[in-house]
Design a protein around this motif. Structure first.
Motif, PDB file in Angstrom:
ATOM      1  N   VAL A 182     -16.591  32.260   1.955  1.00 48.05           N
ATOM      2  CA  VAL A 182     -15.017  32.931   2.622  1.00 48.05           C
ATOM      3  C   VAL A 182     -14.675  34.208   1.508  1.00 48.05           C
ATOM      4  O   VAL A 182     -14.372  33.513   0.629  1.00 48.05           O
ATOM      5  CB  VAL A 182     -13.751  31.460   2.572  1.00 48.05           C
ATOM      6  N   GLY A 183     -15.439  35.105   2.297  1.00 48.92           N
ATOM      7  CA  GLY A 183     -14.458  36.223   1.035  1.00 48.92           C
ATOM      8  C   GLY A 183     -15.853  37.273   0.618  1.00 48.92           C
ATOM      9  O   GLY A 183     -16.612  36.307   0.378  1.00 48.92           O
ATOM     10  N   PHE A 184     -16.079  39.019   1.097  1.00 49.52           N
ATOM     11  CA  PHE A 184     -17.234  39.369   1.238  1.00 49.52           C
ATOM     12  C   PHE A 184     -16.613  39.902   0.121  1.00 49.52           C
ATOM     13  O   PHE A 184     -17.080  41.056   0.277  1.00 49.52           O
ATOM     14  CB  PHE A 184     -17.598  39.732   2.096  1.00 49.52           C
ATOM     15  N   GLY A 206     -17.740  36.994  -4.378  1.00 47.07           N
ATOM     16  CA  GLY A 206     -18.380  36.692  -3.003  1.00 47.07           C
ATOM     17  C   GLY A 206     -20.102  37.417  -2.897  1.00 47.07           C
ATOM     18  O   GLY A 206     -20.698  36.458  -2.697  1.00 47.07           O
ATOM     19  N   VAL A 237     -20.622  33.896   6.527  1.00 47.63           N
ATOM     20  CA  VAL A 237     -19.671  34.859   5.507  1.00 47.63           C
ATOM     21  C   VAL A 237     -18.497  35.036   6.492  1.00 47.63           C
ATOM     22  O   VAL A 237     -18.727  35.071   7.886  1.00 47.63           O
ATOM     23  CB  VAL A 237     -19.929  36.642   5.389  1.00 47.63           C
ATOM     24  N   ASP A 258     -15.135  36.688   6.661  1.00 49.35           N
ATOM     25  CA  ASP A 258     -13.511  37.226   6.090  1.00 49.35           C
ATOM     26  C   ASP A 258     -12.560  38.154   7.299  1.00 49.35           C
ATOM     27  O   ASP A 258     -13.608  38.512   8.952  1.00 49.35           O
ATOM     28  CB  ASP A 258     -14.373  38.437   6.087  1.00 49.35           C
ATOM     29  N   SER A 268     -11.933  41.190   7.393  1.00 45.18           N
ATOM     30  CA  SER A 268     -12.133  42.774   7.507  1.00 45.18           C
ATOM     31  C   SER A 268     -13.427  42.818   8.386  1.00 45.18           C
ATOM     32  O   SER A 268     -14.364  42.630   8.101  1.00 45.18           O
ATOM     33  CB  SER A 268     -12.217  43.159   5.922  1.00 45.18           C
ATOM     34  N   ALA A 299     -16.153  44.072   6.661  1.00 42.51           N
ATOM     35  CA  ALA A 299     -16.874  43.357   5.310  1.00 42.51           C
ATOM     36  C   ALA A 299     -17.508  42.928   6.096  1.00 42.51           C
ATOM     37  O   ALA A 299     -19.301  42.530   5.841  1.00 42.51           O
ATOM     38  CB  ALA A 299     -15.734  42.964   4.665  1.00 42.51           C
ATOM     39  N   ASP A 309      -8.945  34.901   9.671  1.00 41.82           N
ATOM     40  CA  ASP A 309      -8.366  34.219   8.476  1.00 41.82           C
ATOM     41  C   ASP A 309      -8.670  32.772   9.171  1.00 41.82           C
ATOM     42  O   ASP A 309      -8.525  31.513   8.883  1.00 41.82           O
ATOM     43  CB  ASP A 309      -6.797  33.857   8.705  1.00 41.82           C
ATOM     44  N   THR A 354     -12.124  34.357  -2.537  1.00 37.29           N
ATOM     45  CA  THR A 354     -10.672  35.125  -1.813  1.00 37.29           C
ATOM     46  C   THR A 354      -9.528  36.080  -2.896  1.00 37.29           C
ATOM     47  O   THR A 354     -10.455  35.671  -3.960  1.00 37.29           O
ATOM     48  CB  THR A 354     -10.195  34.331  -1.191  1.00 37.29           C
ATOM     49  N   GLN A 355      -9.495  36.970  -2.141  1.00 37.90           N
ATOM     50  CA  GLN A 355      -8.635  38.073  -3.380  1.00 37.90           C
ATOM     51  C   GLN A 355      -7.350  37.477  -3.789  1.00 37.90           C
ATOM     52  O   GLN A 355      -7.517  37.530  -4.351  1.00 37.90           O
ATOM     53  CB  GLN A 355      -8.098  39.614  -2.504  1.00 37.90           C
TER      54      GLN A 355
END
Length: 365
Positions: A148-150, A154, A173, A175, A177, A180, A195, A217-218
């Protein structure tokens, strides 16, 4: 449970959602607009060739309007002929014109129709073909890794586990975006746009059948929500998460994460170590990077090592994993190795060697 900022994250994710949320890696091909443009250019070329052929042999054609065939009439005849409309106001009357229609115009008409029909069929079957690929992909996906999150974390985590032998086809993956996910699919990974705090998005990634889940994640609050959702869907998967602030690590563990990496603290400690000893910092960086120099790996104890101490093992043993406890190599409890133990060792990396994945996301700013 709803943490601050969740609504904003959800809205941002919605802005990036597209019709096909699951994207599978595929060979590089031209974009649909470029493909259509190429076929349109081919069709126009066929039309131009037909116009030229008719115009060169214009004396063999009869126009019921003004008895003569000029360039405009040739273009008109070529258009209605290739489109199989055929009004009949311009007709070939000479033997050479009719022979040209048989040997040249008719094959050009067939080629023109093939180009147009081929484009239409490809557009109509593209979605069916993609749905079939996704259905087949879901039916064969088992014990995979969901990331989760590239972002930087990630991608580094994926590279690390792939070095240890994990196949790209076993990585999914997630994400919000689309850009991404495009990058991820270009590198050979399957991607899900959405999400990850929403269960339906994680279900598209088949998270309930995953063996391990990496959450990079960010935002820390997003990581907590993703961990809660993933643990609810999969009770047995190994979940490793990264957070920026150390104070959020206990919350992630309570949410169901098996291991939590504090990226800011880890990067700070590595910086401090490098200041005190640049060589030590280089060694730690080497250990973090799988597949080159020295690697830190986890492996089971073999029969020949049972009953021996970690110091008597050929490999450099750092720790002993016994059940849910991690014992130091000099811990009295680890003085006699058991067959059910696992060893954390430092080995020399060799190309092509596959070891048990040891998931350790790299530090991130």
């Amino acid at each position: 449970m709803k943490l601050p900022g969740h609504d904003a994250i959800a809205r941002q994710a919605d802005e990036h959602l597209v019709t096909h949320r699951v994207k599978l890696p595929r060979k590089l091909v031209d974009r649909p607009i470029r493909q259509v443009a190429k076929r349109l250019a081919m069709a126009m070329l066929v039309l131009v060739v037909t116009v030229v052929v008719v115009y060169v042999d214009r004396a063999g054609y009869h126009d019921s309007a003004d008895q003569t065939v000029d360039l405009l009439d040739s273009a008109y005849y070529a258009t209605v002929t290739l489109s199989t409309t055929g009004y009949g106001d311009i007709t070939p009357v000479s033997d050479s014109a009719r022979l040209t229609n048989i040997l040249v115009i008719t094959p050009l008409r067939v080629l023109f129709l093939i180009i147009l029909v081929g484009t239409t069929l490809e557009v109509l079957t593209e979605r069916t073909r993609e749905e079939w690929r996704q259905s087949r992909w879901r039916s064969t996906l088992r014990d995979h890794t969901v990331v989760v999150g590239f972002g930087t974390k990630g991608r580094s985590a994926i590279q690390t586990v792939c070095v240890t032998g994990l196949k790209q086809q076993q990585v999914v993956v997630v994400d919000p975006s689309s850009k991404a996910i495009d990058v991820a699919t270009a590198e050979g990974y399957a991607g899900v746009i959405g999400d990850a705090t929403r269960s339906e998005v994680l279900k598209r990634a088949e998270v309930h059948r995953a063996r391990q889940i990496i959450i990079a994640t960010q935002r820390d609050d997003t990581a907590v929500l993703v961990t809660l959702t993933a643990r609810q869907l999969n009770r047995s998967a190994k979940i490793v998460a990264a957070v920026r602030e150390e104070e959020n690590a206990p919350l992630l563990k309570q949410s169901g994460a098996d291991a939590v990496i504090t990226s800011a603290s880890a990067a700070g400690r590595l910086l401090g170590l490098s200041v005190l000893s640049p060589a030590a910092g280089m060694v730690m960086e080497d250990l973090i990077q799988q597949g080159s120099g020295l690697d830190i790996v986890e492996r089971p104890v073999i029969k020949a090592e049972t009953g021996r101490s970690p110091r008597e093992i050929d490999d450099l043993v750092v720790s002993v994993v016994r059940g849910h406890r991690v014992l130091g190599y000099d811990d009295p409890a680890a003085a006699s190795l058991q067959l059910t133990d696992r060893l954390i060792t430092i080995v020399r990396a060799t190309p092509g060697t596959q070891v048990t994945p040891d998931i350790r996301p790299l530090p991130q700013d």
